[in-house]
Design a protein around this motif. Structure first.
Motif, PDB file in Angstrom:
ATOM      1  N   GLY A 279       0.764  -1.239   0.000  1.00  0.00           N
ATOM      2  CA  GLY A 279       0.000   0.000   0.000  1.00  0.00           C
ATOM      3  C   GLY A 279       0.789   1.281   0.000  1.00  0.00           C
ATOM      4  O   GLY A 279       0.203   2.370   0.089  1.00  0.00           O
ATOM      5  N   TYR A 280       2.120   1.215  -0.083  1.00  0.00           N
ATOM      6  CA  TYR A 280       2.932   2.426  -0.075  1.00  0.00           C
ATOM      7  C   TYR A 280       3.045   3.013  -1.485  1.00  0.00           C
ATOM      8  O   TYR A 280       3.127   2.279  -2.473  1.00  0.00           O
ATOM      9  N   LEU A 281       3.078   4.341  -1.548  1.00  0.00           N
ATOM     10  CA  LEU A 281       3.428   5.046  -2.782  1.00  0.00           C
ATOM     11  C   LEU A 281       4.900   5.420  -2.671  1.00  0.00           C
ATOM     12  O   LEU A 281       5.298   6.118  -1.727  1.00  0.00           O
ATOM     13  N   VAL A 282       5.700   4.962  -3.626  1.00  0.00           N
ATOM     14  CA  VAL A 282       7.145   5.218  -3.623  1.00  0.00           C
ATOM     15  C   VAL A 282       7.476   6.101  -4.822  1.00  0.00           C
ATOM     16  O   VAL A 282       7.288   5.694  -5.974  1.00  0.00           O
ATOM     17  N   LEU A 283       7.950   7.307  -4.540  1.00  0.00           N
ATOM     18  CA  LEU A 283       8.297   8.275  -5.577  1.00  0.00           C
ATOM     19  C   LEU A 283       9.795   8.553  -5.514  1.00  0.00           C
ATOM     20  O   LEU A 283      10.329   8.874  -4.439  1.00  0.00           O
ATOM     21  N   LYS A 284      10.474   8.461  -6.668  1.00  0.00           N
ATOM     22  CA  LYS A 284      11.934   8.560  -6.687  1.00  0.00           C
ATOM     23  C   LYS A 284      12.383   9.627  -7.691  1.00  0.00           C
ATOM     24  O   LYS A 284      12.027   9.558  -8.870  1.00  0.00           O
ATOM     25  N   PHE A 285      13.179  10.578  -7.184  1.00  0.00           N
ATOM     26  CA  PHE A 285      13.689  11.655  -8.024  1.00  0.00           C
ATOM     27  C   PHE A 285      15.213  11.606  -8.077  1.00  0.00           C
ATOM     28  O   PHE A 285      15.868  11.421  -7.042  1.00  0.00           O
ATOM     29  N   PHE A 286      15.745  11.813  -9.275  1.00  0.00           N
ATOM     30  CA  PHE A 286      17.192  11.983  -9.414  1.00  0.00           C
ATOM     31  C   PHE A 286      17.428  13.355 -10.031  1.00  0.00           C
ATOM     32  O   PHE A 286      16.918  13.661 -11.107  1.00  0.00           O
ATOM     33  N   PHE A 287      18.198  14.192  -9.338  1.00  0.00           N
ATOM     34  CA  PHE A 287      18.449  15.558  -9.781  1.00  0.00           C
ATOM     35  C   PHE A 287      19.739  15.606 -10.596  1.00  0.00           C
ATOM     36  O   PHE A 287      20.834  15.393 -10.066  1.00  0.00           O
ATOM     37  N   GLN A 288      19.570  15.870 -11.862  1.00  0.00           N
ATOM     38  CA  GLN A 288      20.663  15.843 -12.825  1.00  0.00           C
ATOM     39  C   GLN A 288      21.226  17.253 -13.049  1.00  0.00           C
ATOM     40  O   GLN A 288      20.475  18.243 -13.069  1.00  0.00           O
ATOM     41  N   ILE A 289      22.533  17.305 -13.208  1.00  0.00           N
ATOM     42  CA  ILE A 289      23.214  18.560 -13.452  1.00  0.00           C
ATOM     43  C   ILE A 289      24.467  18.265 -14.267  1.00  0.00           C
ATOM     44  O   ILE A 289      25.089  17.199 -14.110  1.00  0.00           O
TER      45      ILE A 289
END
Length: 494
Positions: free
Chosen positions: A143-153
């Protein structure tokens, strides 16, 4: 993934400030919606140094209610963390239902840094990737919502920002030697990050790569992705998750009805054996501690089967500074409001210590199953989730010993009546014990299924024939001693 990434262009005519305000307002409303739906949300921020993770995170949370979210920085690994399994420090900070958890770095940083520094072998890296993918999938299935961000530079932009930060007395503290090292070895880090993102990208928890050259545009993308993810999760909330196929080797095991319960030991032999075996186990405990080998002993069994007396004889042999007994009752509200394994992840022993569980995570496929405390989909999934959990423990190096304490129905009735008649033991017998007894056949069927589906080669079950409690205690001590001796032998070969 990074090699195929092309930053989306800012649409012409868009008012970024106006759109950001709209998404922030929507996030505030969504926070109330996830609270109402009891939906737990995990938001992981990963990426390059100076890419703007902290400032964007601050903008994301500025308008939502601080009572229902927590921000955690997972970058620092303590010596104490290293005495637990890899997943331990991450699983213990998962949120309750209805709340956000924002992470300034999560398990990506530890794994990629380990690979870059040569602290992880290729096999160890692959093992960590399996652990992460299994953990994320299990969280989502529960039941978990897993959101993953990778910040590119880019390398050039990163260097520009590091110089700007370093030149200001108020911000120079934010630039570390490792940030400069990362920029100097940008290509090496890029390849490892690219590999990790590929290895952990999934349909249920895809990576969202954010180009941070324009911070307003980056913020808008983050807010939009979070809101979109919540909208989708709310629509799917409560739907059954897939039942996963077991991938672990299972050993054959007898049905409970076929186990002979006429095994006994004389009182004299019991006293001699008990003294000898407890002395041996105490000596082994010190050896296990010196080699930093953790031991997890899990007890399940019928009411009045003798679990308590069995545990007491093992605990009496151990150094009191090096063990704990965890009596497991019905989950507290804050435990019930998380993944069902959370309360066991948080009770694991440090390396070199023993933890003895008086009832365990197997409640999911017994009492919770039969009493309707979870859905059929929940307990059907749990067999594989439990096997994965125990594999994590044994891969860490733990000795996992699982006991089922077996008696027959007549012996249970005799012990119930004895407890009822003895004022000093009446506290041991409850109305619930009598109700459970009426469901003996249902429980026996559930236990047989449990034993068959979780009797793995790395964490097998041991049945203790406990019509004679003395016999069961001696058998348990011998099994624990044998397992410890084997672990010490294997450790000394390395």
């Amino acid at each position: 993934m990074l090699k195929d990434f092309a930053a989306p262009e800012i649409p012409e005519g868009i008012d970024l400030s106006e759109r950001i305000a709209e998404e922030q307002e929507k996030l505030f409303k969504n926070q109330m919606a996830i609270k109402e739906a009891n939906l737990p949300v995990m938001v992981m921020f990963e990426g390059w140094g100076a890419a703007g993770k902290g400032s964007i995170l601050g903008r994301v949370i500025k308008d939502i209610d601080p009572r229902f979210f927590r921000v955690t920085n997972m970058s620092k690994i303590t010596d104490d963390d290293r005495r637990f399994p890899f997943l331990y420090r991450y699983m213990k900070v998962i949120p309750e239902g209805g709340k956000f958890a924002f992470y300034d770095s999560f398990w990506m940083e530890e794994v990629t840094n380990g690979l870059l520094k040569g602290e992880l072998t290729p096999d160890e890296y692959r093992s960590r990737i399996r652990s992460i993918n299994n953990a994320e999938r299990s969280l989502m299935d529960n039941g978990y919502l897993v959101l993953k961000f990778f910040f590119q530079i880019s390398k050039k932009e990163q260097k520009h920002r590091l110089k700007a930060l370093d030149s200001d007395a108020d911000t120079e503290w934010r630039v570390s030697d490792s940030d400069w090292y990362q920029n100097d070895h940008y290509d090496k880090f890029y390849d490892v990050y690219d590999r990790y993102l590929d290895d952990t990208n999934s349909g249920g928890a895809p990576w969202c790569i954010i180009d941070t050259d324009d911070k307003k545009w980056a913020l808008l993308q983050v807010l939009s992705f979070i809101n979109s993810g919540i909208d989708t999760a709310l629509k799917n909330h409560g739907k059954a998750a897939p039942i996963r196929q077991n991938v672990f080797q299972l050993l054959p095991i007898e049905d409970l009805k076929d186990i002979r319960l006429d095994k006994t030991i004389s009182d004299e032999d019991y006293r001699k054996e008990l003294k000898k075996l407890q002395k041996k186990l105490r000596e082994l405990h010190y050896k296990m501690y010196r080699r930093r080998i953790p031991v997890i002993i899990a007890y399940e069994g019928w009411d009045a089967a003798g679990k308590g007396g069995n545990i007491k004889r093992i605990a009496a042999a151990l150094d009191p500074r090096g063990f704990v007994v965890e009596p497991i009752a019905s989950p507290e509200p804050h435990e019930k409001n998380r993944h069902f394994l959370w309360r066991f992840w948080t009770r694991l022993p440090r390396s070199g210590h023993f933890t003895i569980f008086d009832r365990t995570w197997y409640g999911r496929v017994m009492v919770e199953r039969l009493e309707g405390f979870c859905s059929e989909n929940d307990w059907q999934r749990a067999y594989n989730e439990i096997n994965e959990f125990e594999k994590e423990l044994t891969d860490w190096g733990a000795v996992v010993i699982k006991f089922w304490v077996q008696i027959d129905k007549d012996t249970q009735l005799e012990r119930f009546n004895e407890r009822k008649a003895n004022p000093e033991k009446q506290w041991k017998i409850t109305d619930e014990d009598w109700r459970n007894r009426e469901k003996w056949d249902l429980y026996e069927g559930a236990v047989n299924e449990m034993l068959k589906k979780t009797n793995t080669a790395f964490a097998p079950w041991h049945v203790l024939e406990s019509n004679d409690k003395h016999y069961a205690r001696i058998k348990a001590l011998k099994i624990v001693i044998k397992a410890c001796e084997k672990a010490i032998e294997e450790a000394d070969k390395k």
